[in-house]
Structures are given as structure tokens and as C-alpha cells.
Scaffold this active site. Structure first.
Site, PDB file in Angstrom:
ATOM      1  N   ASP A 173       6.593   8.066   1.392  1.00  0.00           N
ATOM      2  CA  ASP A 173       6.682   6.614   1.570  1.00  0.00           C
ATOM      3  C   ASP A 173       6.506   5.870   0.252  1.00  0.00           C
ATOM      4  OD1 ASP A 173       6.799   7.222   4.250  1.00  0.00           O
ATOM      5  OD2 ASP A 173       5.137   5.915   4.839  1.00  0.00           O
ATOM      6  N   ASP A 174       7.021   4.640   0.239  1.00  0.00           N
ATOM      7  CA  ASP A 174       6.697   3.602  -0.748  1.00  0.00           C
ATOM      8  C   ASP A 174       7.467   3.692  -2.060  1.00  0.00           C
ATOM      9  OD1 ASP A 174       4.953   2.833   1.198  1.00  0.00           O
ATOM     10  OD2 ASP A 174       3.121   3.321   0.095  1.00  0.00           O
TER      11      ASP A 174
ATOM     12  N   TYR B 141       2.320   1.185   7.434  1.00  0.00           N
ATOM     13  CA  TYR B 141       1.036   1.472   8.094  1.00  0.00           C
ATOM     14  C   TYR B 141       1.220   2.013   9.511  1.00  0.00           C
ATOM     15  CZ  TYR B 141       0.282  -2.086   4.542  1.00  0.00           C
ATOM     16  OH  TYR B 141       0.348  -2.813   3.382  1.00  0.00           O
TER      17      TYR B 141
ATOM     18  N   HIS C 245       3.120  10.242  -0.173  1.00  0.00           N
ATOM     19  CA  HIS C 245       3.617   9.116  -0.955  1.00  0.00           C
ATOM     20  C   HIS C 245       4.059   9.599  -2.334  1.00  0.00           C
ATOM     21  CE1 HIS C 245       0.887   7.322   2.035  1.00  0.00           C
ATOM     22  NE2 HIS C 245       1.621   6.229   1.928  1.00  0.00           N
TER      23      HIS C 245
END
Length: 301
Positions: free
Chosen positions: A100-101, A191, A258
Site C-alpha cells: 500500500d501507499d 485503513y 507498505h
């Protein structure tokens, strides 16, 4: 919620290192896009949201659990309600690795590792970061990785209006399509923050919600290095894989990692061998789900 707030600060701090859009014509970085723009108005005309559940909006960038009960809200974490979110996937003895991200400045290092190991992963991309580092996304796609949405600004979706959710998802979709020619199909709300209203809007946009297999498969790598040690994560993850194997390897597990900094990338290099040592097939979400069409096939805008 304090820990989640730390995660937000980390995301913004890492992104701000190179906070300048490379591709013009997109919304401001790290902000919820304007729903009154020409593009968003056009997208809203293409879908009917009149049937969306009338669930009250939550509050905050990282929304806490609502204090008032609401029927059929089915909040992922607060109500312990998975609905039909992709929590496990179809293939037995399979582990879908996801990040993620990104993309971030460290992402090419992770891509080098995955290429050397002949692995494919799913990258849940934040539009704000894509517009700053488009070449990394082009590389991810060229090397056969599965691209998916993590929205434009990484805000909790239960605190956004239906129109804002559309803007968050469609701007990221438009950008990735401009870079790759593919329309994203899978989405992971930041989240894991979603309820039945958010699910309704995402489905109207043609998306499949993919979360992760709960608990230790979430890794908590964003807590590195100050709030948790690499060894703690590795040991716990190994125990989780052992439990999965002991349970008959039924369905596929989805992990959450991540690609924000070197600590997280180094951890990924420690986790992959754990799966291989247990003869678990390591792949991306689409592969784990046996999805022959990992991107949306419709051609309209």
C-alpha cells in the site's frame, strides 16, 4: 486511533519529500478532489447513487468507530463485518502479497527484489503519489505487477460523501489508465475503512474491495522501526503461516505491507522466504483470486 494517526503522518512525511506533480491537470496533492470539477460532474452523471444506504458520515481523516449504532452499517472493523469484501482468495495454498501507499522513492528497490525473485505483487496505489512518480508505475505495469487503487488522497472513506468517494477513486483510475491503458478493478480503502455505503459506491464504479486476511497478515510494518521490531513481525508472521498450513491451506491468504521506506522493503525480503519454505505459492491478488481479467474491461469514461 493514535497508531493510525502516526501512519497518516508517516505517509504525508514520506510523500512530501518529492511533493510536486509531474503530470498536469490533476487535483492538488494530499487533498480530497473538488466534487464540482467538470470531470467529477461528468463521472457522477454516469452512475446512479440514489440507492446508496443512508448511513451517517463518520468524522476525521482517520475515522474512529461511530459511537451511535446504525442498522446494516457493516463497518469493516468497528462491527467486525466483512460483507463480501475479498478477505481470503480462491486458490488454495496461495499467498497474495500486496503493498500500500506507493509509489515512493524506495519502490524501485522493492521492484528490483521482486524481479530477481520472479515474483508478482499487487500494488495499491495512492493517486497523489502516482502523479509525482509516474515512471515507477509504468515500470510496475511493464514488469507484470497487478495495479490497484488506494484512492487519491488516502483519507478514510466513511468520512467522505458519496460524491467525494467517486472523485477519490475516479481520479486515480483516470491517472493510471493514462499511464498504462488499463482501468483499475480492485480497491483497498485506506485503513480498511468502509461500510455498506462505501461498498455501494465502489461497486457502482465497478470495483472489487480487497482487504487483507486480518490479524498478523496485516504485518504492522508501518510501525517499524520504533514501535515494533523486524524480528517481532517475522516471528509472528511465521506463526500465522504455520497456522494456515496446519488448517489445511484452504483458500489463499492476503497480506498487507507498505513500500514507504527501507525498513518495510527489508522486511518484505524476510517474509517472502517464509512462504516459500512452506511451499506456499506467492503471487498477486488477481492470481490468488484466479481472476483472468485483473482490470475492468468496460471502455466508457
Amino acid at each position: 486511533m493514535l497508531l493510525k494517526s502516526i501512519a497518516v503522518s508517516l505517509l504525508v512525511a514520506v510523500g512530501a519529500i518529492h511533493a510536486q506533480a509531474v503530470i498536469p491537470g490533476y487535483p492538488p496533492l494530499y487533498e480530497v478532489p473538488n466534487v464540482n470539477s467538470r470531470e467529477v460532474k461528468r463521472w457522477l452523471k454516469q452512475i446512479d447513487l440514489s440507492g446508496a444506504p443512508k448511513i451517517p458520515l463518520n468524522v476525521g481523516e482517520v475515522p474512529p468507530c461511530p459511537t451511535e449504532p446504525f442498522p446494516d452499517r457493516c463497518n469493516k472493523w468497528c462491527d467486525q463485518c466483512n460483507a463480501d469484501d475479498l478477505f481470503f482468495c480462491r486458490s488454495n495454498n496461495t499467498w497474495a502479497i500486496t503493498f500500500d501507499d506507493g509509489p515512493q522513492l524506495i519502490t524501485p528497490s522493492l521492484l528490483d527484489y521482486l524481479k530477481a525473485e520472479k515474483l508478482k505483487a499487487t500494488f495499491f496505489l495512492v493517486g497523489t503519489n502516482v502523479v509525482q512518480r509516474p515512471d515507477i508505475v509504468r515500470r510496475q505495469f511493464a514488469e507484470g505487477h497487478h495495479l490497484a487503487s488506494h484512492t487519491w488522497s488516502h483519507k478514510g472513506l466513511t468520512a467522505l460523501t458519496n460524491e467525494q468517494i467517486v472523485a477519490e477513486v475516479k481520479w486515480t483510475e483516470k491517472l493510471v489508465r493514462e499511464l498504462t491503458g488499463r482501468r483499475l478493478k480492485y480497491v483497498r480503502p485506506p485503513y480498511g475503512d468502509l461500510d455498506n455505503r462505501v461498498r455501494y459506491v465502489l461497486k457502482k464504479l465497478g470495483y472489487t474491495v480487497a482487504v487483507w486476511s486480518g490479524g498478523e497478515f496485516g504485518t504492522n510494518d508501518w510501525m517499524l522501526p520504533n514501535l515494533i521490531t523486524e524480528k517481532e513481525i517475522v516471528d509472528t508472521f511465521a506463526d500465522s503461516l504455520d497456522a494456515y498450513v496446519a488448517g489445511g491451506r484452504k483458500g489463499g491468504v492476503i497480506s498487507l505491507e507498505h513500500d514507504l521506506d527501507v525498513h518495510m522493503v527489508n522486511l518484505a525480503k524476510k517474509l517472502v522466504p517464509l512462504g516459500r519454505a512452506r511451499n506456499i505459492t506467492v503471487t498477486d491478488v488477481a492470481g490468488c483470486q484466479k481472476d483472468k481479467f485483473p482490470y475492468q474491461r468496460r471502455r466508457d469514461d
